[in-house]
Structures are given as structure tokens and as C-alpha cells.
Design a protein around this motif. Structure first.
Motif, PDB file in Angstrom:
ATOM      1  N   SER A  17       0.857  -1.189   0.000  1.00  0.00           N
ATOM      2  CA  SER A  17       0.000   0.000   0.000  1.00  0.00           C
ATOM      3  C   SER A  17       0.888   1.233   0.000  1.00  0.00           C
ATOM      4  N   ALA A  21      -1.944   4.182   4.147  1.00  0.00           N
ATOM      5  CA  ALA A  21      -3.188   3.520   3.747  1.00  0.00           C
ATOM      6  C   ALA A  21      -3.622   2.434   4.722  1.00  0.00           C
ATOM      7  N   LYS A  23      -1.620  -0.533   5.700  1.00  0.00           N
ATOM      8  CA  LYS A  23      -1.041  -1.875   5.501  1.00  0.00           C
ATOM      9  C   LYS A  23      -0.424  -2.437   6.783  1.00  0.00           C
ATOM     10  N   PHE A 127      -3.408  -5.427  -2.549  1.00  0.00           N
ATOM     11  CA  PHE A 127      -3.034  -4.012  -2.497  1.00  0.00           C
ATOM     12  C   PHE A 127      -4.089  -3.255  -1.702  1.00  0.00           C
ATOM     13  N   ILE A 128      -3.619  -2.446  -0.749  1.00  0.00           N
ATOM     14  CA  ILE A 128      -4.502  -1.672   0.109  1.00  0.00           C
ATOM     15  C   ILE A 128      -4.569  -0.226  -0.387  1.00  0.00           C
ATOM     16  N   LEU A 129      -5.779   0.238  -0.672  1.00  0.00           N
ATOM     17  CA  LEU A 129      -5.987   1.615  -1.118  1.00  0.00           C
ATOM     18  C   LEU A 129      -6.674   2.436  -0.026  1.00  0.00           C
ATOM     19  N   MET A 162       0.284   3.820  -6.180  1.00  0.00           N
ATOM     20  CA  MET A 162      -1.077   3.386  -6.512  1.00  0.00           C
ATOM     21  C   MET A 162      -1.258   3.094  -7.994  1.00  0.00           C
ATOM     22  N   TRP A 165      -1.591  -0.711  -8.997  1.00  0.00           N
ATOM     23  CA  TRP A 165      -2.666  -1.501  -8.384  1.00  0.00           C
ATOM     24  C   TRP A 165      -3.018  -2.740  -9.196  1.00  0.00           C
ATOM     25  N   ASN A 174      -9.378   0.543   2.193  1.00  0.00           N
ATOM     26  CA  ASN A 174      -9.352   0.538   3.652  1.00  0.00           C
ATOM     27  C   ASN A 174     -10.072   1.759   4.220  1.00  0.00           C
TER      28      ASN A 174
END
Length: 212
Positions: A17, A21, A23, A127-129, A162, A165, A174
């Protein structure tokens, strides 16, 4: 292994991330609640900080040893960050996977790409957005209390991170921590049940079909 004779090969769970964000917080929650998941311990050439333990926080090595590890294929991925080197030793990961344990990686896109090139079948990439740019900026201000210039630099770096992604298998926005943690748990549960991770399954099904 239970009476079915089925055992499972472990998997490599990557969480990436942009900074802020969530992670690292999600990783801590998952590790706290899952006894079969361990955190990958990186090798590094940076000096040990007060309170850090060799083999627990990092494997601390000098630059010569690190270069030898990289040149001999002992690292699954590695990178230079400013004047220090970081990398993932291969053997502990392979030993864990063979024993049916899962390994969590808190790494960026470049490290994930290196893992994908070497052990793609074992890899699960998440992947954490953040929910919005405004929320990401708010979290960065709140978390680190950095100067506006530092936050601006982190936001610019986040935009670049990002952009990758689409190199991941799963995307989590998130917005609410508990929900995001539960989503990671659900992904982990499903991936553990993948047919190609279950060793001995073919023999088990054969026995079911022929018994009696």
C-alpha cells in the motif's frame, strides 16, 4: 495432516500500500489472530536500533555478506533504499511453505514483482488503497505529524505507488479497519483451500471413490 492424508503447502501473502493507507496496522491484526501466519524477516545492512533483535526484527548483515547472498541466489527479492540494502532470505520462506505455514510480506510493488518472477504459484498479492486522497492526507498528518512539505512528498510517492494496483490479485479499500482485516482473513481462508495447494488431495479423492 489429518486422517484424510491431505496436507497443505503454505502460501506467501503480500500486503502492499502507499504510506498511510493502513497496511502495517492490518498486518499486525492478522498476525495477532492467526497462529499459522508468520512475518517474513528481512536481511538488512542498516545498523541495529535500540531494542531490535537479530533474527526477529531483521537479519543484520554487513554489505559484503548481503552482496554474497544476492549474488548466490539466497534472496527472493532485494532493493537498495538510500545507502542501505534490504532483502528477503529464501531458505526460511521455503522451509515455512514446505511445513504448511504461511508467510506475510510487508513489501512494495518492486519487491512484489521480484517475488512474482520467482515463486508466483505460492504468491497471493493484496493491495490496500485509501478511501480518498483527502483521507490519505489526513492520516499522514495525524500519524506522523510531519511538516506540510514531507506530507506533500509522501502524497506524490503514494500516487506513483497506486499506479501499480493492477499488478495485484486483490484490492481492498481501507475505509474501516475491522472490515478490511476481515476481508484479508476471507482472502487468506479461500486461498488456503485452493486445489493446487492441497497435497495428497488426488489420492484422498481416489480412496473415496474406490472404498467399498
Amino acid at each position: 495432516m489429518d486422517e484424510s492424508g491431505i496436507r497443505r503447502r503454505g502460501l506467501m501473502l503480500v500486503l502492499s500500500s502507499p504510506s498511510g493507507a493502513g497496511k502495517t496496522t492490518i498486518s499486525r491484526e492478522i498476525l495477532k489472530e492467526d497462529g499459522n501466519l508468520i512475518l517474513s524477516v528481512s536481511a538488512t545492512t542498516r545498523p541495529k536500533r535500540p531494542g531490535e533483535r537479530d533474527g526477529v526484527d531483521y537479519h543484520f548483515v554487513d554489505e559484503s555478506a548481503f552482496r554474497n547472498m544476492a549474488d548466490s541466489g539466497e534472496l527472493l527479492e532485494h532493493a537498495q533504499v538510500f545507502d542501505r540494502y534490504y532483502g528477503t532470505p529464501r531458505k526460511p520462506v521455503e522451509d515455512a511453505l514446505s511445513a504448511g505455514r504461511d508467510v506475510l510480506f510487508d513489501i512494495d510493488w518492486q519487491g512484489t514483482q521480484q517475488l512474482s518472477g520467482k515463486m508466483s504459484k505460492d504468491l497471493v498479492r493484496i493491495f490496500i488503497l485509501p478511501p480518498s486522497q483527502d483521507e490519505l492526507e489526513r492520516r499522514l498528518h495525524t500519524r506522523a505529524q510531519d511538516s506540510p512539505d514531507v506530507v506533500k512528498s509522501r502524497m506524490e510517492k503514494a500516487a506513483d505507488e497506486m499506479s501499480h494496483w493492477d499488478a495485484y490479485d486483490y484490492i481492498i479499500v481501507n475505509e474501516q479497519l475491522e472490515r478490511s482485516v476481515e476481508q484479508v482473513r476471507s482472502i487468506l481462508t479461500a486461498e488456503r483451500l485452493r486445489r493446487d495447494r492441497l497435497l495428497g488431495l488426488e489420492d484422498f479423492v481416489h480412496r473415496l471413490r474406490t472404498t467399498g
